[in-house]
Design a protein around this motif. Structure first.
Motif, PDB file in Angstrom:
ATOM      1  N   VAL A   1       8.502   4.141  13.069  1.00 49.69           N
ATOM      2  CA  VAL A   1       7.808   5.540  13.678  1.00 49.69           C
ATOM      3  C   VAL A   1       7.282   5.504  14.897  1.00 49.69           C
ATOM      4  O   VAL A   1       6.320   4.422  15.162  1.00 49.69           O
TER       5      VAL A   1
ATOM      6  N   ALA B   1       1.864  -8.181   5.498  1.00 51.53           N
ATOM      7  CA  ALA B   1       0.692  -9.061   4.490  1.00 51.53           C
ATOM      8  C   ALA B   1       1.244  -8.930   3.056  1.00 51.53           C
ATOM      9  O   ALA B   1       1.083  -9.848   2.535  1.00 51.53           O
ATOM     10  N   SER B   2       1.966  -7.975   2.909  1.00 54.53           N
ATOM     11  CA  SER B   2       2.458  -7.938   1.377  1.00 54.53           C
ATOM     12  C   SER B   2       3.421  -8.866   0.889  1.00 54.53           C
ATOM     13  O   SER B   2       3.666  -9.185  -0.066  1.00 54.53           O
TER      14      SER B   2
ATOM     15  N   SER C   1       8.639  -7.564  11.194  1.00 51.60           N
ATOM     16  CA  SER C   1       7.295  -7.008  11.618  1.00 51.60           C
ATOM     17  C   SER C   1       6.380  -7.745  10.692  1.00 51.60           C
ATOM     18  O   SER C   1       6.427  -8.281   9.340  1.00 51.60           O
TER      19      SER C   1
ATOM     20  N   PHE D   1      -1.813 -13.793  -1.294  1.00 54.48           N
ATOM     21  CA  PHE D   1      -2.158 -14.905  -2.344  1.00 54.48           C
ATOM     22  C   PHE D   1      -2.114 -14.314  -3.707  1.00 54.48           C
ATOM     23  O   PHE D   1      -2.188 -15.081  -4.605  1.00 54.48           O
TER      24      PHE D   1
ATOM     25  N   HIS E   1      -7.805  -4.199   2.795  1.00 53.82           N
ATOM     26  CA  HIS E   1      -7.736  -5.677   3.064  1.00 53.82           C
ATOM     27  C   HIS E   1      -7.299  -6.375   1.769  1.00 53.82           C
ATOM     28  O   HIS E   1      -6.997  -7.508   1.640  1.00 53.82           O
TER      29      HIS E   1
ATOM     30  N   VAL F   1       0.878  -1.239   0.058  1.00 57.24           N
ATOM     31  CA  VAL F   1       0.066  -0.087   0.171  1.00 57.24           C
ATOM     32  C   VAL F   1       0.953   1.064   0.089  1.00 57.24           C
ATOM     33  O   VAL F   1       0.799   2.447  -0.984  1.00 57.24           O
TER      34      VAL F   1
ATOM     35  N   LEU G   1      -3.990 -12.532  -5.836  1.00 58.65           N
ATOM     36  CA  LEU G   1      -5.013 -12.307  -6.577  1.00 58.65           C
ATOM     37  C   LEU G   1      -5.427 -10.928  -6.853  1.00 58.65           C
ATOM     38  O   LEU G   1      -5.402 -10.254  -6.040  1.00 58.65           O
TER      39      LEU G   1
ATOM     40  N   ASP H   1      10.220   2.645   7.031  1.00 54.00           N
ATOM     41  CA  ASP H   1       9.481   1.252   7.046  1.00 54.00           C
ATOM     42  C   ASP H   1       9.915   0.537   8.495  1.00 54.00           C
ATOM     43  O   ASP H   1      10.873   0.964   8.983  1.00 54.00           O
TER      44      ASP H   1
ATOM     45  N   GLY I   1      -4.831  -5.236  -0.475  1.00 48.07           N
ATOM     46  CA  GLY I   1      -3.773  -4.044  -1.184  1.00 48.07           C
ATOM     47  C   GLY I   1      -3.298  -4.425  -2.270  1.00 48.07           C
ATOM     48  O   GLY I   1      -2.629  -3.638  -3.311  1.00 48.07           O
ATOM     49  N   ILE I   2      -3.104  -5.689  -2.863  1.00 47.85           N
ATOM     50  CA  ILE I   2      -2.722  -6.119  -4.275  1.00 47.85           C
ATOM     51  C   ILE I   2      -3.507  -5.580  -5.196  1.00 47.85           C
ATOM     52  O   ILE I   2      -3.337  -5.122  -6.227  1.00 47.85           O
ATOM     53  N   THR I   3      -4.802  -6.049  -5.111  1.00 48.14           N
ATOM     54  CA  THR I   3      -5.904  -5.760  -5.840  1.00 48.14           C
ATOM     55  C   THR I   3      -6.303  -4.198  -6.370  1.00 48.14           C
ATOM     56  O   THR I   3      -6.188  -3.775  -7.429  1.00 48.14           O
TER      57      THR I   3
HETATM   58  C1  LIG Z   1      -3.144 -14.626   3.762  1.00 47.82           C
HETATM   59  C2  LIG Z   1      -3.384 -13.356   2.925  1.00 47.82           C
HETATM   60  C3  LIG Z   1      -3.793 -13.519   1.541  1.00 47.82           C
HETATM   61  C4  LIG Z   1      -4.128 -12.412   0.825  1.00 47.82           C
HETATM   62  N1  LIG Z   1      -4.560 -12.375  -0.221  1.00 47.82           N
HETATM   63  C5  LIG Z   1      -4.625 -11.101  -1.050  1.00 47.82           C
HETATM   64  C6  LIG Z   1      -5.134 -11.353  -2.387  1.00 47.82           C
HETATM   65  O1  LIG Z   1      -5.347 -12.458  -3.025  1.00 47.82           O
HETATM   66  N2  LIG Z   1      -5.366 -10.105  -3.164  1.00 47.82           N
HETATM   67  C7  LIG Z   1      -5.283  -9.134  -2.590  1.00 47.82           C
HETATM   68  O2  LIG Z   1      -5.536  -7.893  -3.169  1.00 47.82           O
HETATM   69  N3  LIG Z   1      -4.659  -8.876  -1.331  1.00 47.82           N
HETATM   70  C8  LIG Z   1      -4.669 -10.047  -0.450  1.00 47.82           C
HETATM   71  N4  LIG Z   1      -4.245  -9.917   0.839  1.00 47.82           N
HETATM   72  C9  LIG Z   1      -4.174  -8.625   1.437  1.00 47.82           C
HETATM   73  C10 LIG Z   1      -2.901  -7.768   1.319  1.00 47.82           C
HETATM   74  O3  LIG Z   1      -1.952  -8.489   1.197  1.00 47.82           O
HETATM   75  C11 LIG Z   1      -2.756  -6.662   2.054  1.00 47.82           C
HETATM   76  O4  LIG Z   1      -3.851  -5.687   1.827  1.00 47.82           O
HETATM   77  C12 LIG Z   1      -1.793  -5.826   1.853  1.00 47.82           C
HETATM   78  O5  LIG Z   1      -0.472  -6.510   1.590  1.00 47.82           O
HETATM   79  C13 LIG Z   1      -1.526  -4.776   2.775  1.00 47.82           C
HETATM   80  O6  LIG Z   1      -0.346  -3.930   2.531  1.00 47.82           O
HETATM   81  P1  LIG Z   1       0.067  -2.888   3.595  1.00 47.82           P
HETATM   82  O7  LIG Z   1       1.144  -2.104   2.849  1.00 47.82           O
HETATM   83  O8  LIG Z   1      -1.108  -2.237   3.929  1.00 47.82           O
HETATM   84  O9  LIG Z   1       0.544  -3.546   4.995  1.00 47.82           O
HETATM   85  P2  LIG Z   1       1.882  -4.535   5.145  1.00 47.82           P
HETATM   86  O10 LIG Z   1       2.234  -5.343   4.210  1.00 47.82           O
HETATM   87  O11 LIG Z   1       1.502  -5.264   6.611  1.00 47.82           O
HETATM   88  O12 LIG Z   1       3.046  -3.395   5.323  1.00 47.82           O
HETATM   89  C14 LIG Z   1       2.796  -2.480   6.540  1.00 47.82           C
HETATM   90  C15 LIG Z   1       4.383  -2.011   6.434  1.00 47.82           C
HETATM   91  O13 LIG Z   1       4.289  -1.075   7.675  1.00 47.82           O
HETATM   92  C16 LIG Z   1       5.382  -1.026   8.397  1.00 47.82           C
HETATM   93  N5  LIG Z   1       5.152  -0.434   9.615  1.00 47.82           N
HETATM   94  C17 LIG Z   1       4.430  -0.878  10.530  1.00 47.82           C
HETATM   95  N6  LIG Z   1       4.376   0.019  11.684  1.00 47.82           N
HETATM   96  C18 LIG Z   1       5.225   0.964  11.421  1.00 47.82           C
HETATM   97  C19 LIG Z   1       5.767   2.049  11.903  1.00 47.82           C
HETATM   98  N7  LIG Z   1       5.321   2.402  13.103  1.00 47.82           N
HETATM   99  N8  LIG Z   1       6.876   2.800  11.229  1.00 47.82           N
HETATM  100  C20 LIG Z   1       7.334   2.434  10.103  1.00 47.82           C
HETATM  101  N9  LIG Z   1       6.805   1.306   9.329  1.00 47.82           N
HETATM  102  C21 LIG Z   1       5.865   0.753  10.114  1.00 47.82           C
HETATM  103  C22 LIG Z   1       5.501  -2.714   8.620  1.00 47.82           C
HETATM  104  O14 LIG Z   1       7.215  -2.820   8.882  1.00 47.82           O
HETATM  105  C23 LIG Z   1       5.221  -2.998   7.140  1.00 47.82           C
HETATM  106  O15 LIG Z   1       6.306  -3.235   6.206  1.00 47.82           O
HETATM  107  C24 LIG Z   1      -4.140 -11.081   1.425  1.00 47.82           C
HETATM  108  C25 LIG Z   1      -3.293 -11.062   2.925  1.00 47.82           C
HETATM  109  C26 LIG Z   1      -3.248 -12.084   3.516  1.00 47.82           C
HETATM  110  C27 LIG Z   1      -2.701 -12.287   5.009  1.00 47.82           C
END
Ligand SMILES: Cc1cc2nc3c(=O)[nH]c(=O)nc-3n(C[C@H](O)[C@H](O)[C@H](O)COP(=O)(O)OP(=O)(O)OC[C@H]3O[C@@H](n4cnc5c(N)ncnc54)[C@H](O)[C@@H]3O)c2cc1C
Ligand SMILES: Cc1cc2nc3c(=O)[nH]c(=O)nc-3n(C[C@H](O)[C@H](O)[C@H](O)COP(=O)(O)OP(=O)(O)OC[C@H]3O[C@@H](n4cnc5c(N)ncnc54)[C@H](O)[C@@H]3O)c2cc1C
Ligand code: FES
Lengths: 365, 109, 460
Positions: A180, A40-41, A37, A45, A329, A13, A47, A32, A331-333
């Motif tokens: 942070v 989810a990224s 930590s 899966f 939830h 995201v 998709l 980051d 974030g890929i799509t």
């Molecule tokens: C099993 C599973 C299957 C999934 N399948 C799909 C799918 O098929 N298609 C789809 O679209 N989505 C899917 N998702 C959802 C998708 O993976 C998430 O929506 C997406 O990865 C969220 O990304 P993010 O960047 O918000 O969070 P994250 O990937 O969790 O990244 C958050 C980042 O923030 C950093 N961070 C946290 N706190 C701090 C702080 N205080 N200071 C600095 N950095 C911080 C962390 O280190 C981390 O790198 C799936 C999720 C799961 C768990």
């Protein structure tokens, strides 16, 4: 360091937003967390999924479809500049059903959604020989499948890698291991990291996945987020076996079959359980019996970031204008729409998407 | 006993188990029943056990202790480590099927 | 689910000794190993092989016989051919025999899974015909197989052990290409005070070298810029020595530069680990009894830190005694009395260790390989790829793995984990202890999905 935008969180995201903002000429710094930590990224899966999304919230269905329609361009741009192929395939995807009842239930919600969307929702039901012609490995227990033509998948790890590479190519500053801990605002924002370093910024985006739970309230957000565990399996690499992805199984561009995913509310535990893994394997074999002889190489658990109603949150802070919460939830799509449309929203451009329905107001009522 | 392979077998008669037929990549071999499959194939002159799914490069046993997975072969439809497998009569062994190079080409399209 | 007081994973010297010590104290013990027979790496298949070629393999091999015989005890249940693929902190162990999974729940677990050879990434090391020295030994012990035209490459006593066994079998290696220098030997001499207490080992070492010399085995030391030559299979090994480039034609190249703890299970359990600078490896954090950071889980043998077969057996005994004490089979006084002589033997056993570690340091070119060298054999990721990803600002080895797939193949990082952490540390200037290691998850070894699915019923 002073910068236009500071993004907290370098998951898919945060990196999609960084990519889009850099394209719009902003200076961007991404802070980051560390290697251990919740992320989810790295555990998802892969998709790019449309069917079923927003069954009760047509604005979410529209937003998802917009992202799916932007994906081919988004990926092409990324691959062209980074040289990393992302394995994007958008030939449709299956939702398999073992009983007529479950099929009927799902079809009812799709039909309703189709109406809400002005009859524009391209899916069909396949059964029998027609289904087996499209997907020869489907087992005898499968009664029918819903094929939605807008569904697809890609390699999510390569997407993250490419975003990192392109963000740095465009001059973005990426700083891992910069957790942070506080964000404050005077005429500008000051961010303090666990390692003692501070950063100044005109604007701040909180896109830290579950890490937003700790920072959000102090920045004026409701942050109604909860972890949801998903356990996932990946097999040895095989020659092409599956033509299209489903929520049960998909063949990754490198050949492995990914099988997923459980949905469990167990707090911050991202471990796997024998029961969880076994039930995924059983379901996958029921769908594609050849998998019984395929070797499992690895399993893992990862935490989804679920808002209270499951929909994304796009919110500017009422107490700290210039600070935004972005979380979802899928974030890929949504990566394409995040990279290509959200920058306009931050800049309040004329063609900015209207995201009022995704604000936190819905939780404040 | 001198073999066609790069290896010498120094076993005494006591060790010579009954020889049983085993197929590897459609060729017939007679291997000692119960012996280590990887060792027996090496002794029989086989040096390439698989091609990697990543690039198709040839590989053969490397560690002989179940760590490296370079001895992977397909036995009756399941991929296994030859170095952790004992020879049994009429085993059908082959190099594991790998993703076609074409699969990787497609990504670039 | 089957239940037991103690489950031991690994039937090498540590596991065998622990099992018999525990049984002597009256503890019901399950001894699980993926090999068809007990013995572990050094005493592999010793009961079958000793009468066949024990003389050639030498006394160090035959020393395993009493340990193996002692496993035949009514309180010990040896489960052979069983691959452990999951261990949980509640004491549940899941293992696979002939594609069937079984589970056992133990109130104490002893992990005795030994060592693996330190990865030795060199140009060409993935070619068919390249193996490890340990593999050469296993082929010789278990199958009576010796490579005809082999070159040994690297450093450490195991090279001399294998070379002398090959010599005894009239198939000596064509050459030993050694990476340690005279400088290493000089530096090691300052540990000689300790080594003198371990004089037996040193004496044995010099005897081996004398025998090799007498047998006409050519040795090169201080080798640099080593490459394995060949297109489809090994054709030779080239290297610099004494300012000259040499190439030695061969059909088999056997590599070795030490062994490191096999931490697959301890990592999967997320036990605490420390970086051991002296031995350049991670090892689990343990107390003097082998107790890990997780209650009820013990580790003994080379998997706890490299000490050799004798030390492995002694540590196995210590862990077993402590477990007997925890389970109420030994009083504190009995424990102290039984442990004292074992500890005394252990300290003289370990005396030569600092000397050996310093005299045969890991080969620097393999710890920090050249850019074009493959590091992850499974996914064919090069050192250059890893350096580039680290420079991109990867958070650590796990992000790097996600970007490159290094460590994602069937071996799950066994063959590249240490190199990836080391390259990451080198590239970012962070201490390797802080860089950490791949996260390990089950299955510890691949199983079929059908086998996994069959556990659905049991889990309910
Ligand atoms: C099993 C599973 C299957 C999934 N399948 C799909 C799918 O098929 N298609 C789809 O679209 N989505 C899917 N998702 C959802 C998708 O993976 C998430 O929506 C997406 O990865 C969220 O990304 P993010 O960047 O918000 O969070 P994250 O990937 O969790 O990244 C958050 C980042 O923030 C950093 N961070 C946290 N706190 C701090 C702080 N205080 N200071 C600095 N950095 C911080 C962390 O280190 C981390 O790198 C799936 C999720 C799961 C768990
Ligand atoms: C290949 C090799 C050859 C060696 N040769 C010599 C030598 O000739 N002389 C010498 O002095 N030292 C040698 N060493 C070092 C020597 O092996 C150790 O010092 C000693 O064997 C350590 O004993 P251990 O009991 O800790 O482990 P090991 O003897 O290694 O025993 C570990 C056992 O655990 C089992 N195991 C591991 N993982 C699993 C799993 N997931 N499921 C089930 N079982 C499992 C293995 O099958 C093995 O039998 C060698 C090491 C290696 C790696
Ligand atoms: S040779 Fe390494 S796993 Fe078999």
């Amino acid at each position: 360091m002073d910068t236009n935008f500071t993004i907290i969180g370098g998951g898919v995201v945060g990196m999609s937003l960084a990519w889009g903002l850099l394209k719009h000429g902003h200076e961007v710094t991404i802070l980051d967390g560390d290697d251990g930590s919740y992320r989810a990224s790295r555990g998802n899966f892969g998709l790019v999924w449309v069917q079923g999304k927003g069954a009760k919230a047509p604005h979410y269905a529209r937003w998802t479809r917009l992202s799916a329609s932007l994906f081919a361009d988004f990926v092409e741009e990324l691959t062209e500049t980074t040289g990393i192929p992302l394995g994007l395939q958008q030939n449709g995807g299956f939702d398999y059903h073992f009983s007529e009842e479950s099929l009927a239930r799902t079809l009812a919600t799709y039909e309703k959604l189709k109406q809400d969307l002005g009859a524009d929702y391209p899916f069909e039901v396949l059964r029998g020989d027609a289904l087996r012609k499209e997907e020869p490995t489907v087992g005898p227990e499968v009664q029918a499948a819903i094929l939605h033509h807008e569904d697809g998948h890609l390699n999510p790890l390569k997407l993250l890698h490419a975003l990192h590479k392109d963000v740095q190519r465009m001059g973005g500053t990426y700083l891992p291991n910069h957790q942070v801990v506080t964000v404050s605002k005077t005429d500008h924002f000051t961010l303090t990291c666990a390692n003692g370093e501070t950063f100044h910024s005109e604007r701040v985006i909180l896109s830290a996945g579950l890490g937003a739970l700790a920072l959000g309230p102090s920045m004026g957000f409701v942050t109604p987020l909860e972890p949801e565990r998903g356990q996932v399996l990946i097999t040895e690499k095989l020659p092409p076996m599956l033509n299209r992805p489903s929520v049960t199984a998909r063949q990754v561009d490198e050949g492995g079959i990914q099988i997923g995913a459980t949905n469990e509310r167990v707090g911050f535990q991202n471990n796997t359980t024998t029961r969880g893994l076994a039930s995924l394997a059983a379901e996958a074999i029921r769908t594609h019996p050849f998998l019984a002889k395929t070797k499992l190489v690895r399993s893992w658990g990862a935490l989804r970031i679920m808002s209270r109603d499951g929909l994304p949150i796009y919110q500017q802070s009422p107490t700290m204008p210039g600070a935004y919460l972005v979380t979802c939830h899928s974030g890929i799509t949504l990566a394409a729409v995040h990279g290509k449309r959200l920058p306009g929203w931050f800049d309040q451009k004329d063609d900015a998407p209207n995201l009022e329905k995704f604000s936190e107001d819905r939780f404040r009522l | 006993m001198k073999t066609a392979s790069g290896f010498n077998t120094i076993g005494e008669a006591a060790e010579q188990a009954a020889l049983v037929p085993v197929q590897f990549d459609s060729k017939d071999y007679m291997l000692p029943e119960g012996a280590n499959l990887a060792a027996s194939l090496l002794a029989a002159g086989v040096s390439v056990f698989r091609n990697t799914p990543a690039s198709g490069a040839p590989r053969g046993p490397f560690c002989m202790m179940g760590v490296c997975y370079d001895c992977l072969v397909e036995i009756d439809g399941v991929t296994r480590q030859a170095c952790q497998t004992q020879v049994s009569a009429n085993m059908q062994v082959s190099k594991p099927a790998i993703p076609a190079a074409a699969l990787r080409e497609d990504d670039h399209a | 689910m089957r239940e037991t007081d103690l489950a031991i994973i690994g039937a090498g010297p540590a596991g065998m000794a622990a099992a018999s010590e525990a049984a002597n104290a009256g503890i019901a013990t399950i001894l699980i190993d993926e090999q068809p027979t007990v013995g572990g790496q050094i005493y592999r298949d010793v009961q079958r092989v000793a009468p066949l070629r024990g003389a050639m393999l030498g006394q160090d091999y035959l020393d395993g016989l009493p340990l193996a015989r002692a496993v035949a005890n009514p309180l010990i249940s040896h489960i052979a051919g069983a691959v452990v693929w999951q261990v949980e902190t509640d004491g549940t162990i899941t293992y696979s025999i002939d594609d069937q999974s079984h589970q056992v729940k133990a109130s104490r677990i002893l992990i005795a899974t030994g060592a693996i050879e330190r990865p030795m990434p060199l140009p060409g090391w993935t070619l068919p015909g390249v193996m490890t020295v340990g593999a050469g030994q296993i082929l010789l012990k278990q199958s009576g197989l010796i490579p005809n035209r082999a070159v040994l490459v690297g450093c450490g006593p195991l090279l001399y052990v294998l070379a002398s066994q090959m010599l005894k079998a009239n198939t000596p290696p064509l050459a030993i290409i050694e990476t340690q220098t005279t400088g290493d030997l000089m530096a090691a001499m300052k540990h000689v005070g300790g080594a003198l207490r371990g004089w037996r080992y040193l004496l044995k070492g010099s005897k081996l070298l004398a025998a090799l010399k007498l047998g006409g085995v050519k040795r090169y030391t201080g080798a640099r810029n080593i490459s394995i030559e060949g297109e489809e299979a090994v054709t030779g090994v080239s290297f610099d020595t004494g300012g000259k480039r040499q190439i030695i034609a061969c059909d088999t190249a056997l590599l070795h530069h030490g062994v490191v703890p096999n931490v697959q299970i301890s990592r999967a359990l997320q036990l605490d680990h420390d970086w051991n600078g002296q031995q350049a490896c991670f090892s689990p954090k343990l107390d003097l009894w082998g107790k890990s950071s997780e209650a009820g889980i013990f580790i003994a043998g080379d998997g706890a830190g490299i000490g050799g077969a004798k030390a492995a057996a002694l540590c196995g005994r210590l862990s077993a005694l402590k477990i007997a004490n925890e389970l109420g089979k030994l009083t504190d006084a009995e424990l102290a009395a039984k442990a004292a002589p074992i500890n005394a033997e252990l300290s003289s056993e370990c005396a030569a260790r600092p000397f050996l570690d310093r005299a045969y340091p890991p080969f620097r070119e393999a710890l920090s390989p050249r850019d074009e060298t493959i590091v992850c054999r499974c996914e064919e990721v090069t050192a250059g790829d890893i350096r580039k990803a680290a420079a991109l600002g990867c958070q650590g080895p796990n992000q790097l793995k996600a970007f490159l797939r290094a460590g994602m193949g069937p071996c799950q990082g066994r063959g590249c984990g240490l190199t990836v952490s080391a390259l990451f540390a080198e590239e970012t200037g962070k201490p390797i202890a802080e860089v950490g290691y791949f996260k390990i998850r089950s299955p510890l070894k691949p199983i079929t999905l059908g086998e996994l699915a069959s556990l659905e019923k049991d889990a309910d």
